[in-house]
Design an enzyme around this catalytic site. Structure first.
Site: not given
Ligand code: NAD
Length: 271
Positions: A158, A162
């Site tokens: 990744h 991450k």
């Molecule tokens: P990212 O860091 O870009 O986004 C996370 C966001 O959440 C950030 O903008 C952060 O400021 C925000 N956040 C923090 N606290 C918050 C709150 N209290 N309220 C609202 N927002 C808040 O990360 P990402 O790459 O978008 O990944 C996010 C999660 O999704 C990770 O756990 C990742 O592993 C997971 N993910 C899952 C899949 C899937 O298919 N299920 C795919 C990609 C990523």
């Protein structure tokens, strides 16, 4: 008033949050009804559509998750484990369906999804893509057919941002492989190798993690025996596949009974 499905997005300024907002805007029958960013984020007050690059949606990004969740039909969460737990509690209180995409939750935190699923439909998916859902099913089947002479290793890569490892998808693959073998993943999981490790224990499921650059997500399952090696794999070249699956799951929850579901249910791989 429109009959569209009202979707709320958590983590509106995040990589996946923005993809999810875009996907809602592209999907007929859905409307973005709220978008939440972290408290104090520069994104608060901005228009969710403009920030996500899909034009004005007239939905300002706010920071009160409880208020937003009480005004939607389904909430889509891709944030952080602590936030995910709070969202699960809020969704169950508000009787709102939940698409739970955040990874890296502890086993104890995961129980929040089981609790919420008593009251609302919860789709728990470490990976919402069609391809990975199929890969997990194929890996489980292969593990069932191949005996313990085939060592199983899961390799993932990744992007550099991450924060959890092995990835939620690698662990979901591990769960599928363990199911196929009729064992508990916790009993055979080998997530770290360093130093003088000794020989590989028969039956272990090993994990290897690579991090770097902007890789959206790559997974490979290797079955290695004397004289041959079988590999099954998936490469995501864009996060769009995850957002497409997440919003497909959101639409699927409409009028579903409470319960804990996976992408296998959403895609019809399982009843
Ligand atoms: P990212 O860091 O870009 O986004 C996370 C966001 O959440 C950030 O903008 C952060 O400021 C925000 N956040 C923090 N606290 C918050 C709150 N209290 N309220 C609202 N927002 C808040 O990360 P990402 O790459 O978008 O990944 C996010 C999660 O999704 C990770 O756990 C990742 O592993 C997971 N993910 C899952 C899949 C899937 O298919 N299920 C795919 C990609 C990523």
């Amino acid at each position: 008033m429109s009959g569209d499905l009202k979707i709320g997005i958590l983590g509106a300024a995040g990589r996946m949050g923005q993809m999810n907002i875009r996907q809602v805007a592209l999907t007929d029958g859905c409307v973005l009804a709220g978008a939440i960013a972290r408290k104090g984020s520069e994104a608060v007050g901005q228009d969710a559509g403009l920030l996500a690059g899909v034009g004005l949606l007239d939905v300002p990004i706010t920071e009160d998750a409880a208020k937003m969740i009480s005004n939607v039909d389904v909430v889509v969460d891709f944030t952080l484990p602590d936030v995910a737990v709070e969202v699960a509690q809020l969704a169950s209180q508000a009787k709102v369906a939940l698409i739970a995409g955040t990874t890296g939750l502890s086993p104890e935190q995961e129980t929040e999804y089981h609790k919420a699923a008593q009251y609302v439909p919860v789709v728990r998916a470490a990976n919402t893509s069609v391809g990975v859902t199929l890969l997990i099913a194929l890996a489980e089947q292969a593990a069932k057919l191949l005996d313990i002479e085939y060592d199983i290793e899961v390799l993932e890569m990744h992007h550099r941002h991450k924060i959890d490892a092995p990835s939620g998808t690698a662990l979901a693959l591990g769960e599928g492989l363990a199911r196929g073998r009729g064992v508990e993943l916790a009993d055979v999981k080998q997530a770290v190798r360093d130093g003088h490790t000794g020989e590989r224990r028969p039956g272990d499921i090993g994990f290897a993690t690579l991090r770097g650059g902007d890789v959206a997500g790559e997974h490979e399952v290797i079955f290695a025996a004397e004289g041959e090696r079988i590999t099954l794999g998936h490469k995501a070249s864009s996060r769009q596949v995850f957002a497409a699956g997440a919003i497909r799951a959101a639409v699927w929850t409409w009028r579903k009974s409470p319960g804990l579901y996976t992408m296998r249910h959403v895609l019809g791989f399982e009843d």
